[in-house]
Design a protein around this motif. Structure first.
Motif, PDB file in Angstrom:
ATOM      1  N   LYS A  77       0.830  -1.208   0.000  1.00 12.58           N
ATOM      2  CA  LYS A  77       0.000   0.000   0.000  1.00 12.58           C
ATOM      3  C   LYS A  77       0.866   1.261   0.000  1.00 12.58           C
ATOM      4  N   ASN A  80       2.448   1.708  -3.435  1.00 12.60           N
ATOM      5  CA  ASN A  80       1.454   2.282  -4.359  1.00 12.60           C
ATOM      6  C   ASN A  80       1.303   3.789  -4.131  1.00 12.60           C
ATOM      7  N   LYS A  81       1.246   4.183  -2.863  1.00  9.49           N
ATOM      8  CA  LYS A  81       1.109   5.597  -2.513  1.00  9.49           C
ATOM      9  C   LYS A  81       2.348   6.371  -2.976  1.00  9.49           C
TER      10      LYS A  81
END
Length: 185
Positions: A77, A80-81
């Motif tokens: 996550k 991705n950020k």
């Protein structure tokens, strides 16, 4: 409706940006306009870091380092950020001194918040959108140290900005009469 009223009501927080470069000199110009926000005794309780071009990687790496798990892994996550952050044209970090006197702290925080709202409005008028972020990671000592935020300073916002790829619809706001108490006697 006058232009200022319209500008205030039309400004939106932007999360999706075009890849187009935003001129750093224009951001400096906008900050020079925004600095006219009210601030107690004109002490200008702010400093900024602008991450542009290849310099954005320092911001992204600081974010990634702050997301590492105890065993050194970075969650997907967060990866991705980080890519989302890389794709945003500019990142502005707004920093203020932390005064131990509550009144001064409140005045300084209010001044910087006012300045940032001026900045958003002036930028919106020129077609530049942004979102004011104050996520948990800005409090992480790893992130703070990596970007040079000193003890005794507070990150008030990370302003992620560029030309909007999508402008969200306005969301309803409560009529102020429901939030207003008038004391007239």
């Amino acid at each position: 409706m006058n232009p200022i009223d319209q500008l205030i009501m039309e400004r939106r927080s932007i999360k999706k940006f075009k890849p187009d470069t935003v001129d750093v000199e224009e951001i400096i110009d906008l900050l020079n306009i925004a600095k006219w926000a009210p601030n107690h005794k004109v002490n200008e309780p702010w400093r900024f870091q602008l991450y542009a071009g290849a310099g954005k990687e320092k911001f992204v790496q600081a974010f990634l380092d702050s997301m590492k798990t105890p065993d050194g892994d970075i969650p997907q996550k967060a990866l991705n950020k980080a890519q989302y952050f890389r794709d945003i044209p500019l990142h502005l970090v707004a920093i203020m001194p932390v005064d131990p006197r509550q009144r001064r702290f409140d005045e300084d925080y209010g001044a910087l918040s006012s300045m940032l709202q001026n900045f958003q409005l002036a930028a919106w008028q020129r077609g530049i959108g942004m979102i004011w972020r104050s996520n948990d990671w800005i409090y992480n000592p790893v992130f703070r140290e990596a970007i040079g935020v000193e003890p005794g300073e507070k990150i008030v916002a990370t302003m992620m900005m560029g030309y909007p790829a999508h402008v969200p619809e306005k969301q309803a706001r409560t009529d102020i009469r429901e939030k207003l108490e008038i004391i007239d006697q």
